[in-house]
Design an enzyme around this catalytic site. Structure first.
Site, PDB file in Angstrom:
ATOM      1  N   ASP A  27       3.998  -3.651   8.913  1.00  0.00           N
ATOM      2  CA  ASP A  27       4.661  -3.537  10.210  1.00  0.00           C
ATOM      3  C   ASP A  27       4.857  -4.886  10.896  1.00  0.00           C
ATOM      4  OD1 ASP A  27       4.691  -0.667  10.101  1.00  0.00           O
ATOM      5  OD2 ASP A  27       2.554  -0.715  10.571  1.00  0.00           O
ATOM      6  N   ASP A  82       5.433   3.607  13.631  1.00  0.00           N
ATOM      7  CA  ASP A  82       5.041   3.747  12.229  1.00  0.00           C
ATOM      8  C   ASP A  82       4.282   5.069  12.074  1.00  0.00           C
ATOM      9  OD1 ASP A  82       3.895   2.933   9.564  1.00  0.00           O
ATOM     10  OD2 ASP A  82       2.070   2.735  10.747  1.00  0.00           O
ATOM     11  N   ASP A 142       0.448  -0.462  12.640  1.00  0.00           N
ATOM     12  CA  ASP A 142      -0.940  -0.842  12.359  1.00  0.00           C
ATOM     13  C   ASP A 142      -1.106  -1.736  11.157  1.00  0.00           C
ATOM     14  OD1 ASP A 142      -0.239   1.148  10.446  1.00  0.00           O
ATOM     15  OD2 ASP A 142      -2.375   1.393  10.028  1.00  0.00           O
TER      16      ASP A 142
END
Ligand code: ADP
Ligand code: MG
Length: 292
Positions: free
Chosen positions: A241, A38, A237
């Site tokens: 996600d 990410d 995080d």
């Protein structure tokens, strides 16, 4: 692997700030050939700072910032933080916001002083039927600098834009390099736009980019690669996600991020230090090699 060698590995991991949930996570990590990462909060600090404000259609810069900050007071997104503290640093006072709504991966909207205000990415503006063509040039050049650009609309008119800069973590480049040296493919998946994502990816020599991704798109990417026979680790995080972390062969959460991300993961990088991915992988390989 034997219980003893697993204990040694988890102990060493903990010393390096890498929390390994169980033997399975370690064994799976040894087999991983692809890492999806990410962007916001994982490759970048996740503490964006206000960098540009521009008004259009007769709106003043500070008015755009005031309306945006009035909305973002109700949001917990890191981008919201940047806007609210940026407004306060410039001495811009906020107004009350009613009918606040947050759309994951897109933006926020609400009513401020009887005007309908929205703030978010291009996809969000398209959903709302706002024509932001007048801001396209400015927006594109800021994105090419790796900045995240949000459009502000007032009563359906594109009224301005806000750009924030989120610095890349100091260890990110070396971490990606280490993963490459271990023969892994590194892919960025982000809710941010293609142009911004590609600027960051280029700086880090990342192999591939999925931009404009909603939580389920990140998960679908994990599953698509698995369908091609790849073993996939996902590092992230945020709440956005969590589905991808859960679907991955190994989920890697930033200890600095959302609780749900940590709960969905087999490995947690306590300080959000990306070098931990490569360290954990080396540990996993060594542990498995020991018992062969
Ligand atoms: P990432 O996947 O990189 O962690 P997100 O999925 O959280 O990013 O957000 C994707 C995009 O959606 C942001 O780049 C932004 O344009 C828009 N967005 C999301 N939340 C907000 C918000 N509170 N205010 C403004 N824009 C937002
Ligand atoms: Mg994130």
């Amino acid at each position: 692997a034997t219980p003893m060698s697993i204990m040694t590995a988890t102990g060493r991991g903990a010393q390096a700030g890498v929390l390994i949930k169980d033997a399975e996570a370690l064994e799976r990590l040894a087999k991983v050939d692809t890492v999806i990462v990410d962007k916001t909060g994982t490759l970048t600090e996740g503490k964006p700072r206000l960098s540009e404000v521009a008004g259009s259609a007769g709106f003043e810069e500070n008015e755009i910032l005031r309306l945006a900050a009035s909305l973002e007071k109700g949001s917990e997104h890191p981008l919201a933080d940047a806007i609210v503290s940026g407004a306060s640093a410039r001495g811009v006072e906020t107004a009350e916001c009613r009918n606040f709504q947050a759309v994951t991966g897109k933006g926020v909207s609400g009513t401020v002083e009887s005007r309908t205000v929205a703030l978010g990415n291009g996809a969000f503006m398209r959903d709302l039927g706002v024509d932001a063509a007048s801001l396209a040039d400015r927006s594109e050049s800021l994105q090419e600098e790796g900045k995240t650009v949000m459009i502000v609309s007032v009563d359906g008119t594109a009224a301005g834009l806000i750009a924030v800069a989120d610095p890349i973590k100091s260890e990110a480049k070396a971490a990606v390099e280490m993963l490459h040296q271990s023969g892994l493919r590194v892919i960025m998946a982000t809710g941010d736009t293609e142009r911004t994502a590609k600027a960051v990816a280029a700086e880090l020599a990342i192999d591939d980019v999925l931009a404009g991704a909603l939580p389920e798109d990140k998960r679908d990417l994990v599953q698509k690669l698995q369908g091609e026979g790849r073993k996939v680790a996902m590092a992230g995080d945020g709440i956005n996600d969590a589905p991808a972390l859960a679907a991955a062969d190994v989920g890697i959460a930033m200890g600095t991020g959302a609780d749900v991300a940590v709960e969905s993961a087999g490995i947690t990088l306590l300080k959000g230090d990306l070098a931990g991915i490569a360290k954990a992988r080396t540990l996993a390989e060594a542990t498995l090699a020991n018992i062969r």
